[in-house]
Design a protein around this motif. Structure first.
Motif, PDB file in Angstrom:
ATOM      1  N   ASP A  82      -3.106   9.385   8.903  1.00 57.55           N
ATOM      2  CA  ASP A  82      -3.665  10.266   7.865  1.00 57.55           C
ATOM      3  C   ASP A  82      -2.694  10.410   6.697  1.00 57.55           C
ATOM      4  OD1 ASP A  82      -5.942  10.612   9.407  1.00 57.55           O
ATOM      5  OD2 ASP A  82      -5.363  12.603  10.145  1.00 57.55           O
ATOM      6  N   LEU A  83      -1.406  10.622   7.016  1.00 57.06           N
ATOM      7  CA  LEU A  83      -0.402  10.784   5.960  1.00 57.06           C
ATOM      8  C   LEU A  83      -0.199   9.467   5.207  1.00 57.06           C
ATOM      9  CD1 LEU A  83       1.479  12.864   4.644  1.00 57.06           C
ATOM     10  CD2 LEU A  83       3.277  12.096   6.224  1.00 57.06           C
ATOM     11  N   ARG A  84      -0.252   8.365   5.917  1.00 59.01           N
ATOM     12  CA  ARG A  84      -0.113   7.052   5.280  1.00 59.01           C
ATOM     13  C   ARG A  84      -1.236   6.824   4.271  1.00 59.01           C
ATOM     14  NH1 ARG A  84       3.122   2.935   3.594  1.00 59.01           N
ATOM     15  NH2 ARG A  84       2.037   0.956   3.719  1.00 59.01           N
ATOM     16  N   LEU A  85      -2.468   7.155   4.650  1.00 61.64           N
ATOM     17  CA  LEU A  85      -3.594   7.003   3.715  1.00 61.64           C
ATOM     18  C   LEU A  85      -3.410   7.907   2.504  1.00 61.64           C
ATOM     19  CD1 LEU A  85      -6.660   6.682   6.122  1.00 61.64           C
ATOM     20  CD2 LEU A  85      -5.479   4.853   4.881  1.00 61.64           C
ATOM     21  N   GLU A  86      -2.938   9.126   2.742  1.00 58.49           N
ATOM     22  CA  GLU A  86      -2.648  10.040   1.616  1.00 58.49           C
ATOM     23  C   GLU A  86      -1.612   9.415   0.688  1.00 58.49           C
ATOM     24  OE1 GLU A  86       0.106  13.867   1.023  1.00 58.49           O
ATOM     25  OE2 GLU A  86      -1.505  14.233   2.465  1.00 58.49           O
ATOM     26  N   ALA A  87      -0.566   8.854   1.270  1.00 61.84           N
ATOM     27  CA  ALA A  87       0.507   8.236   0.483  1.00 61.84           C
ATOM     28  C   ALA A  87      -0.030   7.107  -0.388  1.00 61.84           C
ATOM     29  CB  ALA A  87       1.609   7.717   1.411  1.00 61.84           C
ATOM     30  N   LEU A  88      -0.869   6.283   0.194  1.00 61.47           N
ATOM     31  CA  LEU A  88      -1.426   5.148  -0.549  1.00 61.47           C
ATOM     32  C   LEU A  88      -2.339   5.596  -1.686  1.00 61.47           C
ATOM     33  CD1 LEU A  88      -2.197   2.742   2.443  1.00 61.47           C
ATOM     34  CD2 LEU A  88      -0.220   2.685   0.889  1.00 61.47           C
ATOM     35  N   GLN A  89      -3.003   6.750  -1.501  1.00 62.44           N
ATOM     36  CA  GLN A  89      -3.853   7.295  -2.566  1.00 62.44           C
ATOM     37  C   GLN A  89      -3.030   8.013  -3.631  1.00 62.44           C
ATOM     38  OE1 GLN A  89      -6.696   9.479   0.064  1.00 62.44           O
ATOM     39  NE2 GLN A  89      -8.247   8.490  -1.216  1.00 62.44           N
ATOM     40  N   GLN A  90      -2.067   8.821  -3.198  1.00 60.17           N
ATOM     41  CA  GLN A  90      -1.278   9.639  -4.127  1.00 60.17           C
ATOM     42  C   GLN A  90      -0.269   8.820  -4.938  1.00 60.17           C
ATOM     43  OE1 GLN A  90      -1.203  13.085  -4.736  1.00 60.17           O
ATOM     44  NE2 GLN A  90      -3.069  13.284  -3.529  1.00 60.17           N
TER      45      GLN A  90
ATOM     46  N   TYR B 251      -4.599   1.272  -0.691  1.00 59.45           N
ATOM     47  CA  TYR B 251      -5.492   2.125   0.097  1.00 59.45           C
ATOM     48  C   TYR B 251      -6.720   1.322   0.534  1.00 59.45           C
ATOM     49  CZ  TYR B 251      -8.768   5.868   1.250  1.00 59.45           C
ATOM     50  OH  TYR B 251      -9.681   6.666   1.901  1.00 59.45           O
ATOM     51  N   GLU B 252      -7.252   0.532  -0.389  1.00 58.11           N
ATOM     52  CA  GLU B 252      -8.454  -0.253  -0.105  1.00 58.11           C
ATOM     53  C   GLU B 252      -8.223  -1.234   1.057  1.00 58.11           C
ATOM     54  OE1 GLU B 252      -8.585   1.635  -3.888  1.00 58.11           O
ATOM     55  OE2 GLU B 252      -7.092   0.215  -3.150  1.00 58.11           O
ATOM     56  N   GLU B 253      -7.042  -1.844   1.093  1.00 58.36           N
ATOM     57  CA  GLU B 253      -6.709  -2.750   2.203  1.00 58.36           C
ATOM     58  C   GLU B 253      -6.539  -1.972   3.507  1.00 58.36           C
ATOM     59  OE1 GLU B 253      -4.060  -6.282   0.209  1.00 58.36           O
ATOM     60  OE2 GLU B 253      -3.232  -4.252   0.167  1.00 58.36           O
TER      61      GLU B 253
ATOM     62  N   ALA C 222       8.252   2.739   3.774  1.00 59.24           N
ATOM     63  CA  ALA C 222       7.208   3.769   3.910  1.00 59.24           C
ATOM     64  C   ALA C 222       7.717   5.198   3.776  1.00 59.24           C
ATOM     65  CB  ALA C 222       6.471   3.590   5.247  1.00 59.24           C
ATOM     66  N   MET C 223       8.660   5.411   2.864  1.00 56.64           N
ATOM     67  CA  MET C 223       9.180   6.758   2.619  1.00 56.64           C
ATOM     68  C   MET C 223       8.140   7.519   1.800  1.00 56.64           C
ATOM     69  SD  MET C 223      12.048   8.660   2.743  1.00 56.64           S
ATOM     70  CE  MET C 223      12.722  10.069   1.896  1.00 56.64           C
TER      71      MET C 223
ATOM     72  N   ALA D 162       7.283  -6.308  -9.917  1.00 61.71           N
ATOM     73  CA  ALA D 162       7.212  -6.471  -8.458  1.00 61.71           C
ATOM     74  C   ALA D 162       5.822  -6.123  -7.929  1.00 61.71           C
ATOM     75  CB  ALA D 162       8.265  -5.602  -7.780  1.00 61.71           C
ATOM     76  N   LEU D 163       5.194  -5.133  -8.538  1.00 64.97           N
ATOM     77  CA  LEU D 163       3.858  -4.708  -8.109  1.00 64.97           C
ATOM     78  C   LEU D 163       2.938  -4.626  -9.318  1.00 64.97           C
ATOM     79  CD1 LEU D 163       4.802  -1.741  -5.750  1.00 64.97           C
ATOM     80  CD2 LEU D 163       4.101  -4.024  -5.056  1.00 64.97           C
ATOM     81  N   LYS D 164       1.648  -4.861  -9.050  1.00 70.08           N
ATOM     82  CA  LYS D 164       0.646  -4.709 -10.106  1.00 70.08           C
ATOM     83  C   LYS D 164      -0.457  -3.829  -9.541  1.00 70.08           C
ATOM     84  CE  LYS D 164      -2.350  -7.419 -13.165  1.00 70.08           C
ATOM     85  NZ  LYS D 164      -2.837  -8.784 -13.456  1.00 70.08           N
ATOM     86  N   VAL D 165      -0.620  -2.656 -10.129  1.00 66.01           N
ATOM     87  CA  VAL D 165      -1.650  -1.714  -9.710  1.00 66.01           C
ATOM     88  C   VAL D 165      -2.615  -1.578 -10.886  1.00 66.01           C
ATOM     89  CG1 VAL D 165      -2.142   0.620  -8.893  1.00 66.01           C
ATOM     90  CG2 VAL D 165       0.016  -0.479  -8.257  1.00 66.01           C
TER      91      VAL D 165
END
Length: 168
Positions: free
Chosen positions: A16-24, A33-35, A88-89, A150-153
């Motif tokens: 649950d916290l991981r999904l929150e992290a990916l959204q926030q 989050y989609e993956e 995953a901090m 490094a990342l593209k969002v």
């Protein structure tokens, strides 16, 4: 704030916290989050990860709720066993400013120090995340390189600072 090593019984709260992290903070993680939500049996996978040798995930609990996390992973290849990585901090927005991030990181560093083979801890942080970079610097991590784009969002690129803490 209580910091503890997570066990398979914490898998659901972790997910649950991981999904929150990916959204926030989508710019802070390689996984989207989609993956993540498309994964088959994610709780079972987390349970397995929490039992993997050389993999230590710590959680910060505030009023018995998981509000922060960090994973320390020792490299498994013989030539690289002297290194560990921080992944995953994340600290939930409502728990920021309570010292959870620093407590988590100190716990991870102390765990690394307790493993004789580990001489260095590496991590990557989005270059625009000043609070995280300051925390890592406070604890002795130093930048050894910057990876541009490094990342593209969406259509925005993010650079990452690669940092290391030498223990020996």
């Amino acid at each position: 704030m209580e910091i503890k090593l997570l066990t398979p019984t914490d898998a659901s709260a972790y997910w649950d916290l991981r999904l929150e992290a990916l959204q926030q903070s989508p710019e802070a993680f390689a996984t989207s989050y989609e993956e993540a939500i498309k994964r088959a049996n994610p709780i079972e996978q987390v349970e397995k990860n929490l039992q993997t040798v050389g993999n230590y995930t710590f959680g910060a609990f505030h009023q018995n709720k998981l509000v922060g996390m960090v994973t320390l992973t020792q490299e498994s290849y013989l030539k690289m066993k002297h290194r560990a990585n921080i992944f995953a901090m994340y600290v939930s927005p409502q728990a920021r400013g309570l010292g959870a991030g620093k407590a988590l990181l100190i716990e991870a560093v102390n765990k690394a120090k307790s493993i004789e083979e580990i001489e260095q801890i590496n991590l990557s942080v989005v270059s625009t995340n000043e609070k995280a970079k300051n925390l890592y610097s406070q604890l002795g991590f130093k930048v050894f390189g910057v990876e541009e784009k490094a990342l593209k969002v969406a259509n925005t690129y993010y650079d990452e600072n690669h940092m290391a803490l030498r223990l020996k």
